[in-house]
Design a protein around this motif. Structure first.
Motif, short mmCIF file in Angstrom:
data_model
loop_
_atom_site.label_atom_id
_atom_site.label_comp_id
_atom_site.label_asym_id
_atom_site.label_seq_id
_atom_site.Cartn_x
_atom_site.Cartn_y
_atom_site.Cartn_z
N MET A 232 0.79 -1.13 -0.14
CA MET A 232 0.06 -0.13 0.11
C MET A 232 0.86 1.15 0.13
SD MET A 232 -2.99 -1.23 2.53
CE MET A 232 -3.74 0.47 2.33
N ARG A 233 0.40 2.37 -0.64
CA ARG A 233 1.15 3.45 -0.95
C ARG A 233 0.33 4.58 0.19
NH1 ARG A 233 0.77 1.44 -6.05
NH2 ARG A 233 -1.01 2.82 -6.48
N LEU A 234 0.76 4.54 1.32
CA LEU A 234 0.12 5.32 2.43
C LEU A 234 0.92 6.66 2.32
CD1 LEU A 234 -0.88 3.14 5.14
CD2 LEU A 234 -2.00 3.45 3.09
N PRO A 235 0.21 7.67 2.96
CA PRO A 235 0.85 9.16 3.10
C PRO A 235 1.85 8.79 4.03
CG PRO A 235 -1.61 9.40 3.24
CD PRO A 235 -1.21 7.93 3.10
N GLU A 236 2.96 9.77 4.04
CA GLU A 236 4.11 9.65 5.06
C GLU A 236 3.77 9.73 6.37
OE1 GLU A 236 7.28 8.67 4.80
OE2 GLU A 236 6.81 8.18 2.56
N ALA A 237 2.84 10.72 6.59
CA ALA A 237 2.04 10.93 8.00
C ALA A 237 1.53 9.66 8.63
CB ALA A 237 1.05 12.11 8.31
N ALA A 238 0.75 8.94 7.70
CA ALA A 238 0.20 7.81 8.29
C ALA A 238 1.25 6.70 8.52
CB ALA A 238 -0.89 7.18 7.27
N LEU A 239 2.28 6.40 7.72
CA LEU A 239 3.45 5.52 7.77
C LEU A 239 4.16 5.78 9.23
CD1 LEU A 239 4.61 5.20 4.25
CD2 LEU A 239 3.35 3.52 5.60
N ARG A 240 4.42 7.15 9.35
CA ARG A 240 4.96 7.67 10.74
C ARG A 240 4.26 7.27 11.90
NH1 ARG A 240 6.35 12.38 7.47
NH2 ARG A 240 4.86 13.33 8.73
N HIS A 241 2.87 7.21 11.66
CA HIS A 241 1.83 7.10 12.79
C HIS A 241 2.12 5.64 13.15
CE1 HIS A 241 -1.15 7.86 15.54
NE2 HIS A 241 -1.71 6.79 15.15
N LEU A 242 1.88 4.73 12.26
CA LEU A 242 2.03 3.45 12.36
C LEU A 242 3.28 3.04 12.87
CD1 LEU A 242 0.27 2.22 9.06
CD2 LEU A 242 -0.89 2.27 11.57
N GLU A 243 4.24 3.32 12.55
CA GLU A 243 5.73 2.97 13.05
C GLU A 243 6.12 3.64 14.57
OE1 GLU A 243 9.31 1.28 13.00
OE2 GLU A 243 7.91 1.38 10.95
N ALA A 244 5.45 4.61 14.94
CA ALA A 244 5.61 5.39 16.17
C ALA A 244 5.03 4.71 17.20
CB ALA A 244 5.14 6.98 16.32
N ALA A 245 3.71 4.04 16.95
CA ALA A 245 2.82 3.27 17.87
C ALA A 245 2.74 3.81 19.37
CB ALA A 245 3.68 1.74 17.82
N VAL A 246 2.27 5.09 19.07
CA VAL A 246 2.43 5.80 20.73
C VAL A 246 1.31 5.25 21.33
CG1 VAL A 246 2.09 7.89 21.62
CG2 VAL A 246 3.48 7.81 19.71
N GLU A 247 0.22 5.12 20.94
CA GLU A 247 -1.06 4.81 21.94
C GLU A 247 -1.66 3.69 21.40
OE1 GLU A 247 -5.15 6.70 23.96
OE2 GLU A 247 -3.86 7.96 22.48
N GLU A 248 -1.48 2.42 21.81
CA GLU A 248 -2.32 1.20 21.17
C GLU A 248 -3.77 1.30 21.54
OE1 GLU A 248 -2.80 -1.16 19.45
OE2 GLU A 248 -0.63 -2.09 19.02
N THR A 249 -4.41 0.78 20.86
CA THR A 249 -6.07 0.57 21.03
C THR A 249 -6.19 -0.37 22.30
OG1 THR A 249 -6.18 -1.33 19.39
CG2 THR A 249 -6.66 0.61 18.61
N PRO A 250 -7.38 -0.07 22.91
CA PRO A 250 -7.71 -0.77 24.13
C PRO A 250 -7.70 -2.34 23.70
CG PRO A 250 -9.28 1.11 23.77
CD PRO A 250 -8.43 1.04 22.75
N LYS A 251 -7.28 -3.15 24.77
CA LYS A 251 -7.12 -4.63 24.40
C LYS A 251 -8.11 -5.24 25.21
CE LYS A 251 -3.63 -4.06 21.61
NZ LYS A 251 -4.36 -3.40 20.42
N PRO A 252 -8.28 -6.46 25.02
CA PRO A 252 -9.20 -7.21 25.88
C PRO A 252 -8.51 -7.30 27.31
CG PRO A 252 -8.70 -8.66 23.81
CD PRO A 252 -8.12 -7.50 23.78
N GLY A 253 -9.59 -7.04 28.23
CA GLY A 253 -9.24 -6.95 29.49
C GLY A 253 -8.79 -5.71 30.13
N ASP A 254 -8.99 -4.72 29.29
CA ASP A 254 -8.81 -3.32 29.71
C ASP A 254 -9.97 -2.96 30.41
OD1 ASP A 254 -9.14 -0.09 29.60
OD2 ASP A 254 -7.57 -0.26 27.91
N PRO A 255 -9.72 -2.31 31.80
CA PRO A 255 -10.70 -1.89 32.72
C PRO A 255 -11.79 -0.90 32.14
CG PRO A 255 -8.59 -1.07 33.47
CD PRO A 255 -8.29 -1.97 32.14
N ARG A 256 -11.43 -0.29 31.26
CA ARG A 256 -12.36 0.86 30.82
C ARG A 256 -13.35 0.20 29.81
NH1 ARG A 256 -8.21 4.49 27.44
NH2 ARG A 256 -7.55 2.36 26.92
N LEU A 257 -12.94 -1.11 29.53
CA LEU A 257 -14.13 -1.62 28.73
C LEU A 257 -14.89 -2.58 29.69
CD1 LEU A 257 -12.50 -0.20 26.46
CD2 LEU A 257 -12.46 -2.34 25.24
#
Length: 435
Positions: A232-257
């Motif tokens: 896939m040819r994604l915008p540079e900003a999107a590729l940088r965001h995926l590489e940085a991986a700063v804030e993961e999505t809530p996972k199974p067991g997350d108390p907020r869910l």
């Protein structure tokens, strides 16, 4: 009269296929199926109703009708043109409209407004989340550091690459401020009940509209691997965001869910079972091949055509007087200039070519939301003389399939099924009548 002894002609076969499709759509109609799944409204606290998807307007109306005395706030977002035929004059749940399948600023604004409605909630409050297919693009809200233009470019690349919906949504979740459980996390500590209409193979709630209220088991690393796999040819900003991986999505067991609950109110299999019941009422023997048939549309059409030929010729897996039913989302890989196509009509044309004019076989491929691809049709019907009629009008069916112009071919033949938006969505359904 039993289906095996009935003499089917073109008119009766077409009418039967349309009745089957109508039965499948009705089985997913929110006004018919939603109310029994509603929780008890809270004795104290607020009720906030929010939702995304092609069925959002009708789902919201079903809630209003079931809870006439309950104070309601919130909003839902659906596609342009997918409003009720006669919308109530005093809506308690406002409806916003946005673009699908390419996101727009209206959808981003609606998603931001929904997130804002989650602020300040308490354990006494109830969030009722109404979700159906199409919600991913309708609630496209960029993660910090990304722009809507970045995500529009990502979405176009996703649609082009031919990836299945779960792979597409893995990437979307990791570029979003709304999807992948983030909405439920924002609603904490309120109780969150999700009412879902499934349009995905396997009815995985984490995939429906990219799972805004569901824990996300996928990771940034998986999203990066999929981008590489599909080149896939994604915008540079999107590729940088995926590489940085700063804030993961809530996972199974997350108390907020912990306070979330999901209730599936309509699924592809429910629609297929309703179609099977309607087939039996017409004297036909139904065989459900599956509710999650995936793959390249034309190749699935070829496979279904082979099964139909076996049924018509050898009585296997069923004989004449039967109907083969299936559901699931196919993919169309665009590898050059494209005409007027769609998943359903491309599957159907592949099927017709495999049948090669075999007598006594008719087929319907339609999307239950009423829109196949970007066309104004839900899908189409193929008949034993589809190929001959097309060639008599100067069209080469194989060239139409190669050029992704299947809808154009069926339009020329007058064989499109045009329903308009149905305000529900349990994905594609297919019916092959062996007369």
């Amino acid at each position: 009269m039993a289906g095996g002894t009935r003499q089917w002609d073109d008119a009766s076969a077409r009418a039967a296929l349309l009745r089957l499709f109508e039965a499948g759509v009705h089985a997913a109609d929110p006004l018919a199926v939603l109310a029994p799944h509603l929780p008890e409204p809270p004795k104290a606290g607020r009720v906030v109703v929010v939702g995304v998807g092609k069925a959002a307007a009708k789902m919201a109306l079903a809630v209003e009708q079931a809870w006439p005395e309950v104070p309601l706030t919130g909003l839902v977002v659906t596609t342009h043109g997918a409003d009720l035929p006669n919308p109530p004059p005093n809506r308690r749940i406002p409806v916003r409209f946005a673009s699908h399948p390419v996101p727009d600023a209206h959808g981003a604004a609606a998603a931001a407004e929904i997130l804002a409605a989650m602020r300040g909630l308490t354990p006494a409050d109830l969030v009722l989340f109404l979700v159906s297919g199409g919600g991913s693009s309708l609630s496209t809200l960029p993660a910090p550091g990304l722009t809507l233009e970045d995500l529009i470019a990502v979405n176009r690349e996703l649609l082009r690459c031919g990836a299945p919906i779960d792979h597409m949504n893995c990437i979307r979740k990791h570029l979003s401020a709304f999807s992948g459980g983030r909405l439920a996390a924002a609603a904490h500590p309120a109780r969150v009940v999700t009412l879902a209409i499934s349009d995905v193979p396997g009815d995985d709630p984490a995939v429906i509209a990219s799972g805004p209220t569901v824990a996300d088991p996928t990771t940034f690393a998986e999203a990066r691997a999929l981008v590489a796999h599909y080149r896939m040819r994604l915008p540079e900003a999107a590729l940088r965001h995926l590489e940085a991986a700063v804030e993961e999505t809530p996972k199974p067991g997350d108390p907020r869910l912990a306070g979330t609950e999901l209730r599936m109110i309509a699924t592809p299999l429910m629609a297929l079972r309703a179609m099977a019941e309607a087939a039996r009422a017409m004297g036909l023997t139904p065989l459900i091949l599956g509710d999650a048939l995936e793959g390249e549309a034309r190749e699935l059409g070829r496979a279904l055509g082979g099964i139909a030929l076996s049924a018509a010729t050898h009585g296997l897996p069923v004989g004449r007087g039967s109907v083969l039913l299936s559901g699931g989302e196919t993919t169309v890989t665009i590898d050059g200039p494209a005409g007027e196509g769609g998943r359903g009509t491309e599957t159907l044309l592949g099927l017709a070519l495999a049948l090669n004019g075999a007598p006594g076989v008719w087929a319907l491929c339609c999307d239950t939301d009423g829109i196949d691809g970007k066309s104004d049709a839900a899908g189409a019907i193929a008949t034993p003389d589809t190929l001959a009629r097309a060639r008599a009008l100067g069209r080469d069916p194989r060239a139409a399939l190669a050029g992704h112009d299947s809808t154009g071919l069926f339009r020329m033949l007058g064989d499109l099924v045009v329903t308009g938006p149905t305000l529900t969505n349990v994905n594609d359904v297919r019916a092959v009548l062996i007369g």
